[in-house]
Design a protein around this motif. Structure first.
Motif, PDB file in Angstrom:
ATOM      1  N   ASN A   1       0.891  -1.139   0.041  1.00 43.09           N
ATOM      2  CA  ASN A   1       0.097   0.057   0.073  1.00 43.09           C
ATOM      3  C   ASN A   1       0.742   1.332  -0.127  1.00 43.09           C
ATOM      4  O   ASN A   1       0.208   2.227  -0.751  1.00 43.09           O
ATOM      5  CB  ASN A   1      -0.941   0.145   1.152  1.00 43.09           C
ATOM      6  CG  ASN A   1      -2.028  -1.147   1.315  1.00 43.09           C
ATOM      7  OD1 ASN A   1      -2.250  -1.426   0.020  1.00 43.09           O
ATOM      8  ND2 ASN A   1      -2.450  -1.468   2.379  1.00 43.09           N
ATOM      9  N   SER A   2       2.063   1.079   0.536  1.00 43.99           N
ATOM     10  CA  SER A   2       2.728   2.434   0.738  1.00 43.99           C
ATOM     11  C   SER A   2       3.846   2.956  -0.293  1.00 43.99           C
ATOM     12  O   SER A   2       4.309   3.807  -0.487  1.00 43.99           O
ATOM     13  CB  SER A   2       3.774   2.316   2.124  1.00 43.99           C
ATOM     14  OG  SER A   2       4.586   1.166   2.072  1.00 43.99           O
ATOM     15  N   GLN A   3       3.933   1.570  -1.187  1.00 42.46           N
ATOM     16  CA  GLN A   3       4.976   1.771  -2.155  1.00 42.46           C
ATOM     17  C   GLN A   3       4.376   2.181  -3.611  1.00 42.46           C
ATOM     18  O   GLN A   3       4.995   1.802  -4.572  1.00 42.46           O
ATOM     19  CB  GLN A   3       5.910   0.620  -2.262  1.00 42.46           C
ATOM     20  CG  GLN A   3       6.889   0.440  -1.156  1.00 42.46           C
ATOM     21  CD  GLN A   3       7.590  -0.586  -1.068  1.00 42.46           C
ATOM     22  OE1 GLN A   3       7.693  -1.679  -2.004  1.00 42.46           O
ATOM     23  NE2 GLN A   3       8.731  -0.594  -0.306  1.00 42.46           N
ATOM     24  N   ILE A   4       3.211   2.249  -3.558  1.00 37.14           N
ATOM     25  CA  ILE A   4       2.491   2.464  -4.818  1.00 37.14           C
ATOM     26  C   ILE A   4       3.220   3.734  -5.647  1.00 37.14           C
ATOM     27  O   ILE A   4       3.426   3.794  -6.861  1.00 37.14           O
ATOM     28  CB  ILE A   4       0.991   2.907  -4.753  1.00 37.14           C
ATOM     29  CG1 ILE A   4       0.386   1.567  -4.260  1.00 37.14           C
ATOM     30  CG2 ILE A   4       0.405   3.359  -6.091  1.00 37.14           C
ATOM     31  CD1 ILE A   4      -1.128   1.845  -3.817  1.00 37.14           C
ATOM     32  N   ASP A   5       3.428   4.750  -4.965  1.00 40.72           N
ATOM     33  CA  ASP A   5       4.194   5.929  -5.439  1.00 40.72           C
ATOM     34  C   ASP A   5       5.226   6.365  -4.446  1.00 40.72           C
ATOM     35  O   ASP A   5       5.052   6.686  -3.397  1.00 40.72           O
ATOM     36  CB  ASP A   5       2.953   7.412  -5.519  1.00 40.72           C
ATOM     37  CG  ASP A   5       1.940   7.016  -6.574  1.00 40.72           C
ATOM     38  OD1 ASP A   5       2.312   6.464  -7.496  1.00 40.72           O
ATOM     39  OD2 ASP A   5       0.808   7.604  -6.360  1.00 40.72           O
ATOM     40  N   ILE A   6       6.483   6.454  -5.218  1.00 40.20           N
ATOM     41  CA  ILE A   6       7.643   7.152  -4.518  1.00 40.20           C
ATOM     42  C   ILE A   6       7.970   8.303  -4.956  1.00 40.20           C
ATOM     43  O   ILE A   6       8.173   8.295  -6.394  1.00 40.20           O
ATOM     44  CB  ILE A   6       8.458   5.909  -4.217  1.00 40.20           C
ATOM     45  CG1 ILE A   6       8.126   4.514  -4.063  1.00 40.20           C
ATOM     46  CG2 ILE A   6       9.899   6.526  -3.816  1.00 40.20           C
ATOM     47  CD1 ILE A   6       9.199   3.479  -4.367  1.00 40.20           C
ATOM     48  N   TYR A   7       8.398   9.440  -4.210  1.00 39.15           N
ATOM     49  CA  TYR A   7       8.595  10.612  -4.602  1.00 39.15           C
ATOM     50  C   TYR A   7      10.031  11.051  -4.182  1.00 39.15           C
ATOM     51  O   TYR A   7      10.557  10.591  -3.440  1.00 39.15           O
ATOM     52  CB  TYR A   7       7.639  11.806  -4.377  1.00 39.15           C
ATOM     53  CG  TYR A   7       6.400  11.690  -4.785  1.00 39.15           C
ATOM     54  CD1 TYR A   7       5.872  12.428  -5.959  1.00 39.15           C
ATOM     55  CD2 TYR A   7       5.410  10.766  -4.146  1.00 39.15           C
ATOM     56  CE1 TYR A   7       4.628  12.176  -6.774  1.00 39.15           C
ATOM     57  CE2 TYR A   7       4.137  10.583  -4.700  1.00 39.15           C
ATOM     58  CZ  TYR A   7       3.704  11.379  -5.724  1.00 39.15           C
ATOM     59  OH  TYR A   7       2.505  11.135  -6.376  1.00 39.15           O
ATOM     60  N   GLU A   8      10.761  11.849  -5.017  1.00 37.17           N
ATOM     61  CA  GLU A   8      11.916  12.360  -4.707  1.00 37.17           C
ATOM     62  C   GLU A   8      11.873  13.986  -5.014  1.00 37.17           C
ATOM     63  O   GLU A   8      11.294  14.405  -6.002  1.00 37.17           O
ATOM     64  CB  GLU A   8      13.043  11.709  -5.364  1.00 37.17           C
ATOM     65  CG  GLU A   8      13.339  10.368  -5.207  1.00 37.17           C
ATOM     66  CD  GLU A   8      14.325  10.359  -3.900  1.00 37.17           C
ATOM     67  OE1 GLU A   8      14.712  11.471  -3.339  1.00 37.17           O
ATOM     68  OE2 GLU A   8      14.436   9.244  -3.263  1.00 37.17           O
ATOM     69  N   TYR A   9      12.585  14.822  -4.147  1.00 37.73           N
ATOM     70  CA  TYR A   9      12.625  16.214  -4.461  1.00 37.73           C
ATOM     71  C   TYR A   9      13.854  16.771  -5.095  1.00 37.73           C
ATOM     72  O   TYR A   9      14.945  16.184  -4.993  1.00 37.73           O
ATOM     73  CB  TYR A   9      12.533  16.870  -2.934  1.00 37.73           C
ATOM     74  CG  TYR A   9      11.352  16.670  -2.514  1.00 37.73           C
ATOM     75  CD1 TYR A   9      10.336  17.720  -2.560  1.00 37.73           C
ATOM     76  CD2 TYR A   9      10.962  15.609  -1.469  1.00 37.73           C
ATOM     77  CE1 TYR A   9       8.871  17.494  -2.144  1.00 37.73           C
ATOM     78  CE2 TYR A   9       9.913  15.282  -1.024  1.00 37.73           C
ATOM     79  CZ  TYR A   9       8.726  16.302  -1.222  1.00 37.73           C
ATOM     80  OH  TYR A   9       7.507  16.158  -0.512  1.00 37.73           O
ATOM     81  N   PHE A  10      13.899  17.728  -6.091  1.00 35.08           N
ATOM     82  CA  PHE A  10      14.875  18.363  -6.767  1.00 35.08           C
ATOM     83  C   PHE A  10      14.817  19.582  -6.495  1.00 35.08           C
ATOM     84  O   PHE A  10      13.825  20.508  -6.825  1.00 35.08           O
ATOM     85  CB  PHE A  10      15.057  17.640  -8.134  1.00 35.08           C
ATOM     86  CG  PHE A  10      15.076  16.280  -8.231  1.00 35.08           C
ATOM     87  CD1 PHE A  10      16.240  15.549  -8.332  1.00 35.08           C
ATOM     88  CD2 PHE A  10      13.636  15.817  -8.263  1.00 35.08           C
ATOM     89  CE1 PHE A  10      16.269  14.008  -8.616  1.00 35.08           C
ATOM     90  CE2 PHE A  10      13.866  14.112  -8.439  1.00 35.08           C
ATOM     91  CZ  PHE A  10      14.985  13.665  -8.501  1.00 35.08           C
ATOM     92  N   GLN A  11      15.935  20.478  -6.394  1.00 43.82           N
ATOM     93  CA  GLN A  11      16.045  21.990  -6.482  1.00 43.82           C
ATOM     94  C   GLN A  11      16.442  22.349  -7.938  1.00 43.82           C
ATOM     95  O   GLN A  11      17.644  22.148  -8.371  1.00 43.82           O
ATOM     96  CB  GLN A  11      17.269  22.503  -5.386  1.00 43.82           C
ATOM     97  CG  GLN A  11      17.189  23.873  -5.539  1.00 43.82           C
ATOM     98  CD  GLN A  11      15.758  24.730  -4.785  1.00 43.82           C
ATOM     99  OE1 GLN A  11      15.174  24.193  -3.884  1.00 43.82           O
ATOM    100  NE2 GLN A  11      15.214  25.455  -5.403  1.00 43.82           N
TER     101      GLN A  11
END
Length: 240
Positions: A125-135
């Protein structure tokens, strides 16, 4: 391609580590898990890898399981921690650190499998969408990892290409990005590129062919490594 689950086992008893490893493989199948074994808390802390689940012993020389769990919670609130110990007196302390379960030694396979049943539902349930941030040149952006096709190093900047044809620029290196994204199965076929293996359609001579007919060069030194990684990914996909 479904992401493999990453497990770490940290226990100074090598035989016990191998037993847990064999149980995990029996439960999931060998192609669906990556398992790292550490025989000291110091070695585990040095690894600096994001794991889905960590099995910890309590009584170890120098750093014990409670100290390691405390360190983990300082930088990672999501990893599932399972304590496996012959010392029930530590249970109250462990649960205050939000461990997922506390299993007794000697380890009962049936109890372990019940724990894995519960944890796997939450992982799915928790790994459906994984996000990362970029500057980036567009400011701070949050991108879904599965939407990133590849990174390219050009003129001292990184160009990030997504599957909806967006391009973002920021300062970084392919080497650092490779370390950051290896857990998501990105591969570097060339010193100037890092590619999401999910978008590879084929390997032709000295090139990777991605979706949308994008061509990425493969360096001669990495050709066998990249071919093996791609074939391994296909094999795992077929086993799902």
């Amino acid at each position: 391609m479904i992401k493999q689950y990453r497990f770490a086992i940290c226990d100074d008893d090598i035989q016990f580590c191998n037993k847990i490893k064999s149980y995990i493989i029996e439960y999931y199948g060998e192609n669906k898990v990556e398992i790292s074994i550490f025989n000291s808390g110091e070695d585990f802390i040095k690894s600096k890898v994001k794991y889905d689940c960590i099995f910890l012993d309590i009584e170890m020389i120098n750093l014990n399981g409670i100290e390691i769990a405390t360190m983990i919670r300082n930088y990672d609130l999501d990893t599932y921690i399972i304590i496996v110990s012959g010392f029930p007196k530590y249970k109250n302390v462990a649960y205050r650190l939000h461990v997922f379960d506390y299993l007794d030694k000697p380890l009962d396979k049936t109890m372990l499998f019940k724990t894995l049943d519960d944890m796997t539902i939450l992982l799915q349930n928790s790994q459906i969408d994984i996000y990362e941030y970029f500057q980036t040149n567009h400011g701070l952006v949050k991108l879904k990892v599965n939407d990133i096709m590849y990174f390219e190093y050009s003129e001292r900047k990184i160009n990030l290409y997504t599957n909806n044809d967006s391009i973002y620029q920021f300062y970084d290196t392919i080497y650092k990005l490779e370390e950051r994204f290896k857990q998501y199965h990105f591969i570097s076929p060339h010193k100037a590129f890092l590619v999401n293996i999910d978008y590879i359609q084929n390997i032709h001579l000295n090139d990777l062919i991605l979706e949308k007919d994008i061509i990425i060069p493969i360096s001669k030194l990495k050709k066998k490594q990249i071919k093996d990684a791609y074939l391994n990914a296909i094999s795992k996909e077929m086993d799902q």
